[in-house]
Design a protein around this motif. Sequence first.
Motif, PDB file in Angstrom:
ATOM      1  N   VAL A 180       0.881  -1.252  -0.159  1.00  0.00           N
ATOM      2  CA  VAL A 180       0.095   0.083  -0.155  1.00  0.00           C
ATOM      3  C   VAL A 180       1.006   1.191  -0.011  1.00  0.00           C
ATOM      4  CG1 VAL A 180      -1.891   1.413   1.229  1.00  0.00           C
ATOM      5  CG2 VAL A 180      -1.884  -1.083   1.306  1.00  0.00           C
ATOM      6  N   ASP A 181       0.460   1.981  -0.820  1.00  0.00           N
ATOM      7  CA  ASP A 181       1.045   3.471  -0.953  1.00  0.00           C
ATOM      8  C   ASP A 181       0.025   4.405  -0.593  1.00  0.00           C
ATOM      9  OD1 ASP A 181       3.459   1.823  -1.820  1.00  0.00           O
ATOM     10  OD2 ASP A 181       3.843   3.233  -3.480  1.00  0.00           O
ATOM     11  N   TRP A 182       0.511   5.243   0.317  1.00  0.00           N
ATOM     12  CA  TRP A 182      -0.607   6.086   0.466  1.00  0.00           C
ATOM     13  C   TRP A 182      -0.166   7.795   1.110  1.00  0.00           C
ATOM     14  CZ3 TRP A 182       1.617   3.800   4.297  1.00  0.00           C
ATOM     15  CH2 TRP A 182       1.770   4.285   5.410  1.00  0.00           C
ATOM     16  N   ASP A 183      -0.943   8.736   1.214  1.00  0.00           N
ATOM     17  CA  ASP A 183      -0.498  10.169   1.320  1.00  0.00           C
ATOM     18  C   ASP A 183      -0.910  10.321   2.653  1.00  0.00           C
ATOM     19  OD1 ASP A 183       0.239  12.668   1.677  1.00  0.00           O
ATOM     20  OD2 ASP A 183      -1.052  13.459   0.070  1.00  0.00           O
ATOM     21  N   PRO A 184       0.057  10.216   3.710  1.00  0.00           N
ATOM     22  CA  PRO A 184      -0.462  10.296   5.103  1.00  0.00           C
ATOM     23  C   PRO A 184      -0.809  11.710   5.429  1.00  0.00           C
ATOM     24  CG  PRO A 184       2.019  10.356   4.986  1.00  0.00           C
ATOM     25  CD  PRO A 184       1.606  10.234   3.535  1.00  0.00           C
ATOM     26  N   ALA A 185      -0.780  12.648   4.661  1.00  0.00           N
ATOM     27  CA  ALA A 185      -1.296  13.909   5.088  1.00  0.00           C
ATOM     28  C   ALA A 185      -2.895  13.960   4.592  1.00  0.00           C
ATOM     29  CB  ALA A 185      -0.640  15.077   4.086  1.00  0.00           C
ATOM     30  N   ALA A 186      -3.197  13.304   3.615  1.00  0.00           N
ATOM     31  CA  ALA A 186      -4.475  13.125   3.230  1.00  0.00           C
ATOM     32  C   ALA A 186      -5.525  12.191   3.593  1.00  0.00           C
ATOM     33  CB  ALA A 186      -4.738  13.296   1.582  1.00  0.00           C
ATOM     34  N   LEU A 187      -4.946  10.905   4.154  1.00  0.00           N
ATOM     35  CA  LEU A 187      -5.518   9.763   4.659  1.00  0.00           C
ATOM     36  C   LEU A 187      -4.587   8.921   5.562  1.00  0.00           C
ATOM     37  CD1 LEU A 187      -7.927   7.878   3.648  1.00  0.00           C
ATOM     38  CD2 LEU A 187      -6.439   6.635   2.181  1.00  0.00           C
ATOM     39  N   ALA A 188      -5.375   8.627   6.520  1.00  0.00           N
ATOM     40  CA  ALA A 188      -4.582   7.844   7.534  1.00  0.00           C
ATOM     41  C   ALA A 188      -4.840   6.264   7.255  1.00  0.00           C
ATOM     42  CB  ALA A 188      -5.523   7.980   8.933  1.00  0.00           C
ATOM     43  N   LEU A 189      -3.620   5.710   7.684  1.00  0.00           N
ATOM     44  CA  LEU A 189      -3.577   4.018   7.549  1.00  0.00           C
ATOM     45  C   LEU A 189      -4.772   3.325   8.085  1.00  0.00           C
ATOM     46  CD1 LEU A 189      -1.978   2.020   6.154  1.00  0.00           C
ATOM     47  CD2 LEU A 189      -0.507   1.782   8.157  1.00  0.00           C
ATOM     48  N   SER A 190      -5.019   3.843   9.147  1.00  0.00           N
ATOM     49  CA  SER A 190      -6.319   2.878   9.911  1.00  0.00           C
ATOM     50  C   SER A 190      -7.341   3.363   8.838  1.00  0.00           C
ATOM     51  CB  SER A 190      -6.645   3.653  11.084  1.00  0.00           C
ATOM     52  OG  SER A 190      -7.032   5.155  11.062  1.00  0.00           O
ATOM     53  N   GLU A 191      -7.605   4.285   8.196  1.00  0.00           N
ATOM     54  CA  GLU A 191      -8.822   4.416   7.186  1.00  0.00           C
ATOM     55  C   GLU A 191      -8.773   3.558   6.082  1.00  0.00           C
ATOM     56  OE1 GLU A 191     -12.334   5.542   5.302  1.00  0.00           O
ATOM     57  OE2 GLU A 191     -11.681   5.913   7.340  1.00  0.00           O
ATOM     58  N   VAL A 192      -7.517   3.413   5.561  1.00  0.00           N
ATOM     59  CA  VAL A 192      -7.332   2.451   4.571  1.00  0.00           C
ATOM     60  C   VAL A 192      -7.564   1.287   4.819  1.00  0.00           C
ATOM     61  CG1 VAL A 192      -5.758   1.232   3.066  1.00  0.00           C
ATOM     62  CG2 VAL A 192      -5.298   3.861   3.456  1.00  0.00           C
ATOM     63  N   ALA A 193      -7.245   0.494   6.253  1.00  0.00           N
ATOM     64  CA  ALA A 193      -7.641  -0.419   6.901  1.00  0.00           C
ATOM     65  C   ALA A 193      -9.256  -0.700   6.985  1.00  0.00           C
ATOM     66  CB  ALA A 193      -7.062  -0.952   8.054  1.00  0.00           C
ATOM     67  N   ARG A 194      -9.983   0.461   7.223  1.00  0.00           N
ATOM     68  CA  ARG A 194     -11.319   0.297   7.267  1.00  0.00           C
ATOM     69  C   ARG A 194     -11.941   0.078   5.998  1.00  0.00           C
ATOM     70  NH1 ARG A 194     -10.188   4.266  11.381  1.00  0.00           N
ATOM     71  NH2 ARG A 194     -10.654   5.802   9.976  1.00  0.00           N
ATOM     72  N   ARG A 195     -11.385   0.834   4.804  1.00  0.00           N
ATOM     73  CA  ARG A 195     -12.131   0.710   3.601  1.00  0.00           C
ATOM     74  C   ARG A 195     -11.788  -0.770   3.042  1.00  0.00           C
ATOM     75  NH1 ARG A 195     -12.628   5.414   0.238  1.00  0.00           N
ATOM     76  NH2 ARG A 195     -12.842   7.076   1.980  1.00  0.00           N
ATOM     77  N   PHE A 196     -10.782  -1.669   3.389  1.00  0.00           N
ATOM     78  CA  PHE A 196     -10.529  -2.816   2.928  1.00  0.00           C
ATOM     79  C   PHE A 196     -11.623  -3.718   3.900  1.00  0.00           C
ATOM     80  CE2 PHE A 196      -6.741  -1.428   1.144  1.00  0.00           C
ATOM     81  CZ  PHE A 196      -6.192  -2.315   0.458  1.00  0.00           C
ATOM     82  N   ASP A 197     -11.773  -3.341   5.230  1.00  0.00           N
ATOM     83  CA  ASP A 197     -12.569  -4.179   5.912  1.00  0.00           C
ATOM     84  C   ASP A 197     -14.125  -4.233   5.560  1.00  0.00           C
ATOM     85  OD1 ASP A 197     -13.019  -5.775   8.614  1.00  0.00           O
ATOM     86  OD2 ASP A 197     -14.442  -3.736   9.104  1.00  0.00           O
ATOM     87  N   ARG A 198     -14.432  -2.871   5.086  1.00  0.00           N
ATOM     88  CA  ARG A 198     -15.842  -2.966   4.427  1.00  0.00           C
ATOM     89  C   ARG A 198     -16.095  -3.655   3.319  1.00  0.00           C
ATOM     90  NH1 ARG A 198     -15.591   2.728   6.491  1.00  0.00           N
ATOM     91  NH2 ARG A 198     -14.603   3.527   4.180  1.00  0.00           N
ATOM     92  N   LEU A 199     -14.830  -3.834   2.459  1.00  0.00           N
ATOM     93  CA  LEU A 199     -15.276  -5.116   1.429  1.00  0.00           C
ATOM     94  C   LEU A 199     -14.893  -6.448   1.616  1.00  0.00           C
ATOM     95  CD1 LEU A 199     -13.170  -2.774  -1.235  1.00  0.00           C
ATOM     96  CD2 LEU A 199     -15.772  -3.089  -1.173  1.00  0.00           C
ATOM     97  N   GLY A 200     -14.623  -6.722   2.967  1.00  0.00           N
ATOM     98  CA  GLY A 200     -14.464  -8.031   3.450  1.00  0.00           C
ATOM     99  C   GLY A 200     -13.068  -8.520   3.545  1.00  0.00           C
TER     100      GLY A 200
END
Length: 847
Positions: free
Chosen positions: A146-166
């Motif tokens: 995973v590559d992400w912009d920490p200023a725009a998105l928290a890693l926990s939010e990335v994990a929650r997006r994945f979780d909502r998809l199962g």
Amino acid sequence: MTITSDVTNTRSVPAKRCDCSHCGLPVPPGLVEQGHEQQFCCEGCKAVWHSLHACGLERYYDLAARDHEARERRSATVTNRKFGHFDQPIFLEKYARAITPERSHTELRIDGLHCGACVWLLESLPKITPGLVAVRVDLSRNAVFVDWDPAALALSEVARRFDRLGYQLLAPLDPAAQRKERGVDRAWLVRIGVAAVLASNSMAVAFALYSGYFATMAPAYRLFFQWISVGIAILALVGPGRVFFANAIAAIRTRTPHIDIPVATGIFGAVASGLVNTILGEGSIYCESATMLVFLLLVGRFVQYRQQRRARQQVELITSLVPSVARRRGAEGSVDEVPVESLAPGDVVDVPAGEVIPCDGTLLDAPARFDLSLLTGESRPQSIADGADVWAGTRTVDRPVSVLVRVAGAQTRAGRLLAMVTEAASRRPPIVELTDRIAGWFLLGVLVAAAFTLWWTWPLGHSVAIGRTVALLVVTCPCALGLATPLAVVAAIGKAARVGVLVKGGDVLERLATPGTVVLDKTGTITEGRIAVTEIDGDRFGAVLAACVERTSAHPIATAIVQHALDVAAEALRALPAPADVREVAGRGIEGRVEGDAHGPIVVRVGNEGFIAEACGPAPAWASAAAARILGRGESPVFVGCNAEWSCVMAVGDPIRPEARATIDELRAMGWRVTMCSGDHVAVARAVARAVGLRDDDVAGGVSPEGKVAFVRDRGLASPVVMVGDGVNDLAAMAAADVGVAVRNGAQSAMHVADACLARPGLAPLERLLDGSRRTLRAIRVNLVVSVAYNVAGGALAFFGLVNPLVAAILMPVSSLTVLAIALGMPRFDVTPRVGADAGHSRKDGR
């Protein structure tokens, strides 16, 4: 009054199956929504389906449909966790790194991957998620980058997006070790790439030299090409080929036989003689043969290395059995997600329904049912009273629970069990491959032949004697011998995979080639690992009425009764109205009123004998006889009473696989001793064993996971000992046995620990594995005989002075191609019935 119906013989009535719109699994009867086009087997699948359509990612279902053969059907899991620990500085410092101020990178483990459609779905997320730069999925390793912009998105939010998809993101096991292994991979690939470049250039130069045998070449040009060939060969030896010298030196120091000793001797002799002859301006050189040999052997070694590393990684993945995060209750009633390592005795953790307990402790509040397969292997959930002990790795089935922490982490029983798995796997002695066992004798023979050649031909002149001796060393360099085992193993593993047997390494096939002892688990291995109604004695319409009442219950036995009614009398069940006045008594049964025909409402009771006797009086003789017969088979009787009369007795149990007895008979005919080791009660284990033809003295029941380790290590068992299981409670025994085999639909962790996995249903593929292993070892032996024969023939030609660089260049690929043809043709994993036509017919059905 006796209640009857025309559905007594309803086995021909087809059941109308309702499949989940997301995962394709059957929807439980209680979750079917009448009049709705979309149906879901659980809330997780429903949430994921709506999320995908809301994000415009419904193409996932088109890709999943194309990949339905490879796709493992599994309902979606949506935990709704916050993943707050992903944003903690300690976590980010350990598992993430900054590429630029606007871009960070991490590698995480992921649960929930099934097929290529999952890969497409997750790699499409950056298109709809601001701040998520890139996602790359490694399906073979269950890893995601995973590559992400920490200023725009928290890693926990990335994990929650994945979780909502199962899909659930997990911390990697050991980042330092993974980086080290990636470095080793790169080193191997660079080594092979350099060897390939050197080999191709060396052969191009050699073709120019070969032309000198058929036409005149000026000495200056010949010397020029020889120096280039020698230079390339020296680069091959000091660069990619130095691994063979390092192995040979280590083997000599430890006095261990190894194929690299004659390999190093041969290629060193070829290059050294080429250098000397080039300096002296006389004789032949064999540098191109040595350079090509380095490349071919490196490819074979890399294949073996990858297989061994994959097996080691999958053993490490079992640590995911126990959650790494717990929901700890705070002083003011708040709930925080914390690492399991931070739990202390006296803490209280909350565990939602369906999730895994993160610690050993005491159950608070109220009784609950738990899946204890980690410790017992029993497929039926067990009821645990409040105040009783619960263990990490077990799963709450029916409701959320609170647990008072006693110990967490490595001190839990699950932690000790996983440590035992790792320790048992590391203690298993590595076998010495057949090629390594004969390497010492081969080297001795080559050195004796070289010394004899030098002595015998010395009267012909020292240059002739040295030339023939070097030629002998070159042509007897064990190229085909070194390729014999890797080629046969790779071919055998590929053929095994095509018939539903996944083997993790060549050493597994060699261990299984000799008959020994097969230890079978019961639940999920000999049996199907699911609760089902296997027999009905009495009024079959009573069973339909029982299913009508049980539709309101979430108990596993209730689910089995409802499913059986749907299979044999679906229309009759659906015609009945919903029950009224339903009352469920924990540990005893369920009661309800069903509107019947002209006789009025029917009061239905389903449960144990005492519960039915309260309303219907003592059990009649036929019901008691049926119950005794059912108990004698190791199954559970469920009684049904209707309007104060005994209606029927249903046998509920774990059905024995239809091909189990035939497969066990086949294994015995192949020379294997077959035993059973089960965590179930001794009486139940013996009843199942008798049904498949095993004697009581070949059965051990009531055995804990620790006891199974002691069982497979029993020195009284003939080696090799093969442990065949499906559950988490079999992990340590699989690791401690000579070979561990996991059956299909077993626990994912069992697949990681096992040396071989049966990818098709039933036990029949086990017979193919054992028979195919024997044939593979035979192919290896034939290859070794052919390789030695080529070396003897080449040595004889060299002794008589009939070998030049062109002949050597021809002998090497011919011998290698012959070995390749044998490796591709001989290993087979189809078996011939040995125990009669009936057994063969049963086996065919099982496959």
